[in-house]
Design a protein around this motif. Structure first.
Motif, PDB file in Angstrom:
ATOM      1  N   UNK A 208       0.855  -1.176  -0.065  1.00  0.00           N
ATOM      2  CA  UNK A 208       0.002   0.052   0.147  1.00  0.00           C
ATOM      3  C   UNK A 208       0.981   1.321   0.110  1.00  0.00           C
ATOM      4  N   UNK A 209       0.218   2.471  -0.478  1.00  0.00           N
ATOM      5  CA  UNK A 209       1.049   3.648  -0.787  1.00  0.00           C
ATOM      6  C   UNK A 209      -0.133   4.725  -0.875  1.00  0.00           C
ATOM      7  N   UNK A 210       0.191   5.747  -0.838  1.00  0.00           N
ATOM      8  CA  UNK A 210      -0.851   6.998  -0.938  1.00  0.00           C
ATOM      9  C   UNK A 210      -1.216   7.151  -2.426  1.00  0.00           C
ATOM     10  N   UNK A 211      -0.012   6.902  -3.398  1.00  0.00           N
ATOM     11  CA  UNK A 211      -0.246   7.211  -4.796  1.00  0.00           C
ATOM     12  C   UNK A 211       0.209   6.043  -5.473  1.00  0.00           C
ATOM     13  N   UNK A 212       0.016   6.362  -6.891  1.00  0.00           N
ATOM     14  CA  UNK A 212       0.514   5.319  -7.827  1.00  0.00           C
ATOM     15  C   UNK A 212       1.963   5.006  -7.918  1.00  0.00           C
ATOM     16  N   UNK A 213       2.598   6.323  -7.761  1.00  0.00           N
ATOM     17  CA  UNK A 213       4.086   6.263  -7.906  1.00  0.00           C
ATOM     18  C   UNK A 213       4.857   5.318  -6.465  1.00  0.00           C
ATOM     19  N   UNK A 214       4.154   5.603  -5.482  1.00  0.00           N
ATOM     20  CA  UNK A 214       4.474   4.941  -4.242  1.00  0.00           C
ATOM     21  C   UNK A 214       4.607   3.547  -4.276  1.00  0.00           C
ATOM     22  N   UNK A 215       3.194   3.184  -5.210  1.00  0.00           N
ATOM     23  CA  UNK A 215       3.087   1.639  -5.236  1.00  0.00           C
ATOM     24  C   UNK A 215       4.113   0.895  -6.251  1.00  0.00           C
ATOM     25  N   UNK A 216       4.456   1.905  -7.427  1.00  0.00           N
ATOM     26  CA  UNK A 216       5.241   1.237  -8.383  1.00  0.00           C
ATOM     27  C   UNK A 216       6.529   1.309  -7.699  1.00  0.00           C
ATOM     28  N   UNK A 217       6.967   2.132  -6.874  1.00  0.00           N
ATOM     29  CA  UNK A 217       8.208   2.057  -6.165  1.00  0.00           C
ATOM     30  C   UNK A 217       8.620   0.995  -5.257  1.00  0.00           C
ATOM     31  N   UNK A 218       7.096   0.560  -4.443  1.00  0.00           N
ATOM     32  CA  UNK A 218       7.221  -0.550  -3.652  1.00  0.00           C
ATOM     33  C   UNK A 218       7.356  -1.788  -4.499  1.00  0.00           C
ATOM     34  N   UNK A 219       6.578  -1.799  -5.521  1.00  0.00           N
ATOM     35  CA  UNK A 219       6.659  -3.166  -6.353  1.00  0.00           C
ATOM     36  C   UNK A 219       7.975  -3.388  -6.849  1.00  0.00           C
ATOM     37  N   UNK A 220       8.599  -2.227  -7.704  1.00  0.00           N
ATOM     38  CA  UNK A 220       9.659  -2.505  -8.289  1.00  0.00           C
ATOM     39  C   UNK A 220      10.706  -2.718  -7.396  1.00  0.00           C
ATOM     40  N   UNK A 221      10.799  -2.428  -6.079  1.00  0.00           N
ATOM     41  CA  UNK A 221      11.925  -2.476  -5.076  1.00  0.00           C
ATOM     42  C   UNK A 221      11.933  -3.992  -4.505  1.00  0.00           C
ATOM     43  N   UNK A 222      10.808  -4.935  -4.973  1.00  0.00           N
ATOM     44  CA  UNK A 222      10.710  -6.150  -4.173  1.00  0.00           C
ATOM     45  C   UNK A 222      11.922  -6.995  -5.084  1.00  0.00           C
ATOM     46  N   UNK A 223      12.385  -8.107  -4.238  1.00  0.00           N
ATOM     47  CA  UNK A 223      13.359  -8.873  -5.057  1.00  0.00           C
ATOM     48  C   UNK A 223      12.555  -9.846  -6.082  1.00  0.00           C
TER      49      UNK A 223
END
Length: 223
Positions: A208-223
């Motif tokens: 979860x994140x406040x917005x789409x870019x926050x979600x993209x960063x979180x998903x992209x940062x997963x191994x």
């Protein structure tokens, strides 16, 4: 949770806010009806789907608008109703939508969309705002004649992308959408800016994140 192979974005409200439709509703005599109207569109789509009936999004939206107007003692002509419905094709995306797509693509995550609207309407909306070149696949409920959150819709998305459901993340601002995705085996990413609190009766999102870019960063940062 692993980094997904694909991120599938809901379209209306997740990518494209509905606020620009408010003046069109006001011109119809319904200045305060946007939230109620969209809620009724979803309710009626869910009811038809549960009864085994499929109707296109525009037909459901137009019918919901006519009923709402009648309840306010209004009788708009078909052209006035069509003018409101045409507003869906003029919506602009959230400003961070393109950077979110680009961040995911840079991390090797395919970007797709899955709407409760039709494929061609969604493609036109994405093309108009320049997002279409960033999208691997545009998908809609007209391909399966079921509405989200029916399990079949999400499984169709995974099959279309050539992925196991567990390798696909559904991205949305609606908890009900993510509940359907989770029950189909997808991972879930929730942007909190619309609902503010994830519905406590539904399974919490994986990310979860406040917005789409926050979600993209979180998903992209997963191994």
């Amino acid at each position: 949770m692993r980094r997904p192979a694909a991120a599938v974005f809901d379209v209306i409200e997740t990518l494209f806010p509905l606020e620009p439709l408010r003046p069109r509703l006001a011109a119809l005599g319904l200045p305060d009806a946007l939230d109620l109207w969209f809620t009724r569109i979803l309710r009626d789509a869910f009811a038809l789907d549960a009864s085994g009936t499929f109707k296109p999004f525009r037909e459901i939206a137009g019918g919901a608008l006519e009923v709402l107007a009648a309840q306010r003692s209004l009788a708009p002509d078909p052209g006035a109703v069509a003018a409101v419905l045409d507003g869906f094709m003029t919506l602009d995306p959230h400003p961070e939508a393109a950077p979110a797509f680009e961040r995911l693509r840079a991390a090797g995550v395919a970007v797709a969309t899955l709407s409760n609207g039709g494929v061609e309407a969604t493609r036109g909306l994405l093309e108009r705002c320049g997002l279409l070149p960033l999208v691997t696949r545009v998908m809609g409920v007209d391909e399966v004649r079921r509405y989200k959150p029916a399990r079949e819709v999400y499984l169709h998305a995974a099959r279309t992308l050539g992925q196991d459901p567990g390798r696909v993340a559904m991205v949305a601002v609606h908890a009900w959408d993510l509940e359907g995705a989770r029950r189909a085996g997808l991972s879930t990413a929730w942007a909190s800016r619309l609902e503010r609190r994830h519905h406590p009766a539904m399974a919490p999102p994986d990310v979860s994140a406040p917005d789409l870019l926050g979600l993209a960063e979180a998903l992209a940062g997963l191994a």
